[in-house]
Design a protein around this motif. Sequence first.
Motif, PDB file in Angstrom:
ATOM      1  N   GLU A 145      99.133  17.811  48.339  1.00  0.00           N
ATOM      2  CA  GLU A 145      98.663  17.235  47.075  1.00  0.00           C
ATOM      3  C   GLU A 145      98.767  18.298  45.977  1.00  0.00           C
ATOM      4  OE1 GLU A 145      98.140  14.183  47.030  1.00  0.00           O
ATOM      5  OE2 GLU A 145      97.593  13.635  49.071  1.00  0.00           O
ATOM      6  N   ALA A 146      98.486  17.826  44.731  1.00  0.00           N
ATOM      7  CA  ALA A 146      98.593  18.736  43.589  1.00  0.00           C
ATOM      8  C   ALA A 146      97.693  19.960  43.765  1.00  0.00           C
ATOM      9  CB  ALA A 146      98.224  17.981  42.323  1.00  0.00           C
ATOM     10  N   ASP A 147      96.524  19.735  44.434  1.00  0.00           N
ATOM     11  CA  ASP A 147      95.616  20.885  44.629  1.00  0.00           C
ATOM     12  C   ASP A 147      96.024  21.756  45.808  1.00  0.00           C
ATOM     13  OD1 ASP A 147      95.035  19.368  46.824  1.00  0.00           O
ATOM     14  OD2 ASP A 147      92.954  18.974  46.315  1.00  0.00           O
ATOM     15  N   GLU A 148      97.238  21.495  46.323  1.00  0.00           N
ATOM     16  CA  GLU A 148      97.822  22.282  47.417  1.00  0.00           C
ATOM     17  C   GLU A 148      97.238  21.969  48.790  1.00  0.00           C
ATOM     18  OE1 GLU A 148      99.190  26.202  46.643  1.00  0.00           O
ATOM     19  OE2 GLU A 148     100.389  25.014  45.246  1.00  0.00           O
ATOM     20  N   LYS A 149      96.240  21.064  48.865  1.00  0.00           N
ATOM     21  CA  LYS A 149      95.693  20.701  50.181  1.00  0.00           C
ATOM     22  C   LYS A 149      96.660  19.737  50.861  1.00  0.00           C
ATOM     23  CE  LYS A 149      90.727  21.170  49.661  1.00  0.00           C
ATOM     24  NZ  LYS A 149      90.039  20.607  48.511  1.00  0.00           N
ATOM     25  N   TRP A 150      96.721  19.809  52.194  1.00  0.00           N
ATOM     26  CA  TRP A 150      97.572  18.892  52.938  1.00  0.00           C
ATOM     27  C   TRP A 150      96.777  17.647  53.294  1.00  0.00           C
ATOM     28  CZ3 TRP A 150     102.678  19.597  53.678  1.00  0.00           C
ATOM     29  CH2 TRP A 150     103.189  20.863  53.439  1.00  0.00           C
ATOM     30  N   SER A 151      97.385  16.478  53.139  1.00  0.00           N
ATOM     31  CA  SER A 151      96.712  15.258  53.595  1.00  0.00           C
ATOM     32  C   SER A 151      97.732  14.346  54.263  1.00  0.00           C
ATOM     33  CB  SER A 151      96.025  14.557  52.425  1.00  0.00           C
ATOM     34  OG  SER A 151      96.969  14.282  51.444  1.00  0.00           O
ATOM     35  N   LEU A 152      97.216  13.317  54.971  1.00  0.00           N
ATOM     36  CA  LEU A 152      98.122  12.385  55.646  1.00  0.00           C
ATOM     37  C   LEU A 152      99.006  11.710  54.601  1.00  0.00           C
ATOM     38  CD1 LEU A 152      95.647  10.768  58.215  1.00  0.00           C
ATOM     39  CD2 LEU A 152      97.358  12.564  58.624  1.00  0.00           C
ATOM     40  N   ASN A 153     100.259  11.473  54.935  1.00  0.00           N
ATOM     41  CA  ASN A 153     101.212  11.034  53.904  1.00  0.00           C
ATOM     42  C   ASN A 153     101.084   9.577  53.492  1.00  0.00           C
ATOM     43  OD1 ASN A 153     102.600   9.532  55.855  1.00  0.00           O
ATOM     44  ND2 ASN A 153     104.156  11.110  56.190  1.00  0.00           N
ATOM     45  N   ASP A 154     100.233   8.804  54.145  1.00  0.00           N
ATOM     46  CA  ASP A 154     100.099   7.393  53.756  1.00  0.00           C
ATOM     47  C   ASP A 154      98.620   6.995  53.751  1.00  0.00           C
ATOM     48  OD1 ASP A 154     101.098   4.979  52.923  1.00  0.00           O
ATOM     49  OD2 ASP A 154     101.843   4.346  54.888  1.00  0.00           O
ATOM     50  N   GLY A 155      97.799   7.834  53.190  1.00  0.00           N
ATOM     51  CA  GLY A 155      96.369   7.527  53.024  1.00  0.00           C
ATOM     52  C   GLY A 155      95.596   7.641  54.319  1.00  0.00           C
ATOM     53  N   THR A 156      95.190   6.460  54.870  1.00  0.00           N
ATOM     54  CA  THR A 156      94.410   6.475  56.114  1.00  0.00           C
ATOM     55  C   THR A 156      95.317   6.486  57.348  1.00  0.00           C
ATOM     56  OG1 THR A 156      94.308   4.086  55.979  1.00  0.00           O
ATOM     57  CG2 THR A 156      92.398   5.314  55.140  1.00  0.00           C
ATOM     58  N   LYS A 157      96.603   6.565  57.090  1.00  0.00           N
ATOM     59  CA  LYS A 157      97.541   6.697  58.204  1.00  0.00           C
ATOM     60  C   LYS A 157      98.685   7.617  57.786  1.00  0.00           C
ATOM     61  CE  LYS A 157     100.374   2.513  57.473  1.00  0.00           C
ATOM     62  NZ  LYS A 157      99.827   2.060  56.178  1.00  0.00           N
ATOM     63  N   ALA A 158      99.547   7.897  58.727  1.00  0.00           N
ATOM     64  CA  ALA A 158     100.680   8.768  58.421  1.00  0.00           C
ATOM     65  C   ALA A 158     101.899   8.253  59.164  1.00  0.00           C
ATOM     66  CB  ALA A 158     100.372  10.195  58.847  1.00  0.00           C
TER      67      ALA A 158
ATOM     68  N   TYR B 131     100.534   7.664  62.849  1.00  0.00           N
ATOM     69  CA  TYR B 131      99.187   8.122  63.186  1.00  0.00           C
ATOM     70  C   TYR B 131      98.199   7.327  62.334  1.00  0.00           C
ATOM     71  CZ  TYR B 131      94.987  10.924  63.564  1.00  0.00           C
ATOM     72  OH  TYR B 131      93.697  11.315  63.782  1.00  0.00           O
ATOM     73  N   TYR B 132      97.132   6.829  62.968  1.00  0.00           N
ATOM     74  CA  TYR B 132      96.121   6.050  62.242  1.00  0.00           C
ATOM     75  C   TYR B 132      94.756   6.709  62.416  1.00  0.00           C
ATOM     76  CZ  TYR B 132      99.591   2.263  62.651  1.00  0.00           C
ATOM     77  OH  TYR B 132     100.738   1.507  62.614  1.00  0.00           O
ATOM     78  N   THR B 133      94.048   6.876  61.317  1.00  0.00           N
ATOM     79  CA  THR B 133      92.643   7.250  61.424  1.00  0.00           C
ATOM     80  C   THR B 133      91.883   5.982  61.826  1.00  0.00           C
ATOM     81  OG1 THR B 133      92.167   6.632  59.146  1.00  0.00           O
ATOM     82  CG2 THR B 133      92.917   8.906  59.525  1.00  0.00           C
ATOM     83  N   SER B 134      90.563   6.062  61.926  1.00  0.00           N
ATOM     84  CA  SER B 134      89.815   4.880  62.382  1.00  0.00           C
ATOM     85  C   SER B 134      89.910   3.724  61.382  1.00  0.00           C
ATOM     86  CB  SER B 134      88.356   5.247  62.636  1.00  0.00           C
ATOM     87  OG  SER B 134      87.817   5.808  61.468  1.00  0.00           O
ATOM     88  N   THR B 135      90.278   3.993  60.134  1.00  0.00           N
ATOM     89  CA  THR B 135      90.407   2.902  59.153  1.00  0.00           C
ATOM     90  C   THR B 135      91.873   2.590  58.814  1.00  0.00           C
ATOM     91  OG1 THR B 135      90.105   4.512  57.388  1.00  0.00           O
ATOM     92  CG2 THR B 135      88.143   3.280  58.068  1.00  0.00           C
ATOM     93  N   GLY B 136      92.801   3.223  59.511  1.00  0.00           N
ATOM     94  CA  GLY B 136      94.221   2.985  59.232  1.00  0.00           C
ATOM     95  C   GLY B 136      94.663   1.590  59.675  1.00  0.00           C
ATOM     96  N   ARG B 137      95.528   0.990  58.922  1.00  0.00           N
ATOM     97  CA  ARG B 137      96.074  -0.334  59.239  1.00  0.00           C
ATOM     98  C   ARG B 137      97.537  -0.389  58.833  1.00  0.00           C
ATOM     99  NH1 ARG B 137      91.634  -4.445  58.544  1.00  0.00           N
ATOM    100  NH2 ARG B 137      89.824  -3.105  58.523  1.00  0.00           N
TER     101      ARG B 137
ATOM    102  N   VAL C  20      90.958  12.075  67.959  1.00  0.00           N
ATOM    103  CA  VAL C  20      92.244  11.703  68.553  1.00  0.00           C
ATOM    104  C   VAL C  20      92.967  10.695  67.660  1.00  0.00           C
ATOM    105  CG1 VAL C  20      93.333  10.599  70.529  1.00  0.00           C
ATOM    106  CG2 VAL C  20      91.408  12.109  70.892  1.00  0.00           C
ATOM    107  N   GLY C  21      92.225   9.703  67.141  1.00  0.00           N
ATOM    108  CA  GLY C  21      92.848   8.645  66.340  1.00  0.00           C
ATOM    109  C   GLY C  21      93.799   7.812  67.186  1.00  0.00           C
ATOM    110  N   ARG C  22      94.643   7.069  66.513  1.00  0.00           N
ATOM    111  CA  ARG C  22      95.627   6.258  67.251  1.00  0.00           C
ATOM    112  C   ARG C  22      97.030   6.703  66.851  1.00  0.00           C
ATOM    113  NH1 ARG C  22      98.781   1.641  66.119  1.00  0.00           N
ATOM    114  NH2 ARG C  22      99.479   0.718  68.073  1.00  0.00           N
ATOM    115  N   THR C  23      97.861   6.895  67.855  1.00  0.00           N
ATOM    116  CA  THR C  23      99.269   7.229  67.594  1.00  0.00           C
ATOM    117  C   THR C  23     100.150   6.161  68.230  1.00  0.00           C
ATOM    118  OG1 THR C  23      98.867   9.617  67.496  1.00  0.00           O
ATOM    119  CG2 THR C  23     101.087   8.938  68.067  1.00  0.00           C
ATOM    120  N   SER C  24     101.117   5.679  67.485  1.00  0.00           N
ATOM    121  CA  SER C  24     102.128   4.815  68.101  1.00  0.00           C
ATOM    122  C   SER C  24     103.479   5.499  67.958  1.00  0.00           C
ATOM    123  CB  SER C  24     102.140   3.416  67.471  1.00  0.00           C
ATOM    124  OG  SER C  24     102.648   3.452  66.165  1.00  0.00           O
ATOM    125  N   ILE C  25     104.248   5.388  69.016  1.00  0.00           N
ATOM    126  CA  ILE C  25     105.600   5.972  69.021  1.00  0.00           C
ATOM    127  C   ILE C  25     106.578   4.827  69.180  1.00  0.00           C
ATOM    128  CG2 ILE C  25     107.195   7.475  70.273  1.00  0.00           C
ATOM    129  CD1 ILE C  25     104.853   9.069  71.283  1.00  0.00           C
TER     130      ILE C  25
END
Length: 319
Positions: free
Chosen positions: A93-106, A153-159, A243-248
């Motif tokens: 992000e602009a503040d240089e922090k890393w975050s998931l690339n699609d909000g609550t999922k990646a 990758y999904y956090t608990s609120t990822g959809r 752990v979250g949820r990962t789909s491959i």
Amino acid sequence: MPQAARWGSKVASRVATAVPREEAASATLISGEACAGGWLLDESVRGRELLPGFVHLPRLIPPASQQALLELAFSVAGESRTQGQSGGWYRQEADEKWSLNDGTKARFWDSISRFPTGFRELGIALAKLAARDSAELRGPADAFDPRVGALNYYTSTGRMGWHADDYNFAKKERPIVMANLGDAGEFGFKLRKNDPDQSVRLNSGDVIVFGGRARDLVHAMLRVHPDTAPSEIRAPGAVGVRVGRTSITWRDVGPEDGLTFNSDERLGLTVTENTLPKYLPKRGGASRGAACRGCKASSTVDGQYCQKCWDAWGPQQQR
Ligand SMILES: O=C(O)CCC(=O)C(=O)O
Ligand SMILES: [Fe+2]
């Protein structure tokens, strides 16, 4: 050593050591020339054909292989967390922090050559195991040659919203093969858009395959069931990370189908000369003069692409 080879050797050795002896006795080793280390799968699991061409194989992947696959996914998607490169699952992000690339999922995908040895063979083996229980899948699975690996990758609120997978993300005549790891997820599906919604709970180690008449399955990740990962599955990386949820997914597709490499382009994070118009980030302000680079229409919104080409990108945003 090139990056792909470096990761290949690192993860393959981890996979080899991750499979305990007890499990080796009860499961079958899927081996192949290129499958260094091998993957354990429980071949006694039979698939349930939920729709013609859509097969669910519950717990096909035993826990030790789940853990190894999860580590593989986190390694590959975390590999290039470096400024100026593809950010894998992350963006800065602009503040240089890393975050998931699609909000609550990646989301991340790239050529299968970026994945460790044996990954491609595992996808082929899963397709073939599913095809035992679906006549509809036999042809598509026999021809299946995955060339792209995609990691979500999904956090608990990822959809993920309802969609059918584009032909530029998996060939029309080939199946889509998906492994589920970590927290369980409620997977929505229907054959056609106007059919009633159905759903199936996908637990860690479950595999789904859809192809043939179900290739255009309309599907969604409706919700994650938080903290439902098996107790023996640990989040790779820092202690305390969920752990979250990962789909491959394994996908048989390539540049000849219009696939843009890699996921950063499709997510609108970077734009290169190969980026399809529909994946360009939307901007306002019409301008006249140059022809649209996508369809040659005479009016463009930004001097490069017309409104129609910009709008075609819109639905992808809902994913
Ligand atoms: O993660 C899932 O369950 C769905 C993934 C999916 O549909 C996709 O990546 O196209
Ligand atoms: Fe999909």
